[in-house]
Enzyme design. Structure first.
Site, PDB file in Angstrom:
ATOM      1  N   ASP A 156       0.846  -1.414   0.025  1.00 49.98           N
ATOM      2  CA  ASP A 156       0.106   0.028   0.020  1.00 49.98           C
ATOM      3  C   ASP A 156       0.766   1.184  -0.044  1.00 49.98           C
ATOM      4  O   ASP A 156       0.737   2.199  -0.814  1.00 49.98           O
ATOM      5  CB  ASP A 156      -1.029  -0.012   1.128  1.00 49.98           C
ATOM      6  CG  ASP A 156      -1.984  -1.083   0.993  1.00 49.98           C
ATOM      7  OD1 ASP A 156      -1.966  -1.826   0.087  1.00 49.98           O
ATOM      8  OD2 ASP A 156      -2.707  -1.378   2.112  1.00 49.98           O
ATOM      9  N   TYR A 205      -7.282  -9.468   9.866  1.00 54.09           N
ATOM     10  CA  TYR A 205      -6.101  -9.274   9.056  1.00 54.09           C
ATOM     11  C   TYR A 205      -4.843  -9.884   9.604  1.00 54.09           C
ATOM     12  O   TYR A 205      -4.150 -10.746   9.352  1.00 54.09           O
ATOM     13  CB  TYR A 205      -5.984  -7.993   8.640  1.00 54.09           C
ATOM     14  CG  TYR A 205      -4.699  -7.564   7.556  1.00 54.09           C
ATOM     15  CD1 TYR A 205      -4.897  -7.428   6.500  1.00 54.09           C
ATOM     16  CD2 TYR A 205      -3.552  -7.279   8.429  1.00 54.09           C
ATOM     17  CE1 TYR A 205      -3.826  -7.024   5.564  1.00 54.09           C
ATOM     18  CE2 TYR A 205      -2.563  -6.955   7.471  1.00 54.09           C
ATOM     19  CZ  TYR A 205      -2.548  -6.835   6.146  1.00 54.09           C
ATOM     20  OH  TYR A 205      -1.491  -6.716   5.485  1.00 54.09           O
TER      21      TYR A 205
END
Length: 343
Positions: A156, A205
């Site tokens: 990201d 996650y």
């Protein structure tokens, strides 16, 4: 409309922005040394900063109309850790006023990475920091790990720091080598927010990351990047086998997609979504419904969830010039309340 000037009564000393990103292929592989294929999106977050000669940071979000005050050296709450983490890791010991505004949707499009990269760019300008774009991205990853509590990979922040909107960026997340890759000819990218919110630190996650790390340990490899044959996974416990199978097959899909035409690339996206849904179990029923509608549309080559999952956005590869029309068709069926409308 608010600005740094209207909130703090003076001009900022530095200002910088960074884009969100959407990932076409290569989901949940970056923390196992894998390959990813993101691109930047037009939406950006801008951060403006100025010294306030006090012992606290004053953080103002224009979007939420929220002001937080955090003593220098403390982390704070709400959106503060994304900012204060950047400040702490950059050695800031004086109070700063920080103004944040942008239009990157939350949920799967890396708004947090864009916020970190924009903040670090502004600090680089303010303090003349010797920080190149890769080192800046890695500092953003460290903010996520140490201040936000999300054990993310590097994709990201690397995408927000280095990608553009005209190409995909192939990143080898082990070596950090990267190169621009053209989009399939005759296609354009479509991104739709499913309307399902999710919060990474409170989701599965970190659990998924722990599971694939355990799979790597049991296989006696550094990372699942080192496994290319899914048959190698047969000796793993059933749950870990599913998790590892996604990572291994997803790496293969990224490499297979390089140079493919739109139809073949779209099929890889469809397979990626099925793997994320069934093996990695990070999708959501409403996301699955939206993806299925997109996959069934004649102007869509392929579609999948994007980002960490548990809600958020979906990405599709559409025929060039047809994305807007396809989106309108699909959203009419999906429904304004975020659920598929049954005919």
């Amino acid at each position: 409309m608010s600005s740094f000037e209207t909130v703090f009564g003076r001009a900022p000393e530095a200002s910088a922005s960074a884009p969100g990103r959407v990932n076409l292929l290569g989901e949940h592989t970056d923390y196992q040394g894998g390959f990813v294929l993101p691109t930047a999106i037009p939406q950006r977050i801008t951060v403006s900063v100025g010294r306030n000669r006090s012992g606290e940071h004053v953080l103002h979000s224009a979007n939420s109309r929220t002001t937080l005050r955090v003593p220098v050296g403390e982390v704070g709450s709400e959106f503060a850790p994304y900012i204060t983490g950047c400040l702490t890791l950059s050695g800031v010991t004086e109070g700063l006023d920080v103004f944040i505004q942008g239009n990157v949707p939350s949920g799967g499009l890396s708004s947090s990475a864009a916020l970190e990269v924009a903040t670090l760019r502004a600090l680089r300008d303010l303090y003349a920091l010797e920080l190149d774009d890769v080192a800046l991205a890695l500092r953003g990853v460290k903010v996520e790990h140490e201040f936000v509590g999300v054990k993310c990979g590097v994709m990201d922040q690397m995408a927000s720091s280095l990608a553009d909107t005209t190409t995909m960026l192939l990143i080898d997340t082990r070596s950090l080598e990267r190169r621009a890759v053209p989009f399939p000819a005759g296609a354009e990218v479509l991104v739709i927010d499913s309307g399902v919110p999710r919060r990474l630190a409170e989701s599965g996650y970190n659990e998924r990351r722990a599971q694939v790390e355990e799979a790597s340990r049991l296989l006696d490899v550094k990372e699942l990047r080192d496994v290319t044959d899914v048959g190698t996974l047969d000796g793993l416990p059933a749950l870990l086998q599913k998790r590892a199978r996604h990572v291994v097959s997803e790496n293969a899909r990224v490499l297979a997609g390089l140079g493919e035409d739109a139809a073949a690339f779209g099929q890889l996206m469809n397979a990626s979504h099925a793997s994320l849904r069934d093996d990695y179990e990070v999708s959501h029923p409403q996301v699955d419904a939206l993806v299925a509608l997109l996959q069934a549309h004649p102007d869509i080559f392929g579609a999948r969830m994007t980002g960490a999952g548990f809600g958020g956005a979906v990405v599709a590869l559409a025929r060039a010039g047809r994305a807007a029309g396809a989106a309108q068709d699909v959203l009419t069926q999906y429904g304004p309340d975020g659920r598929r409308v049954v005919p």
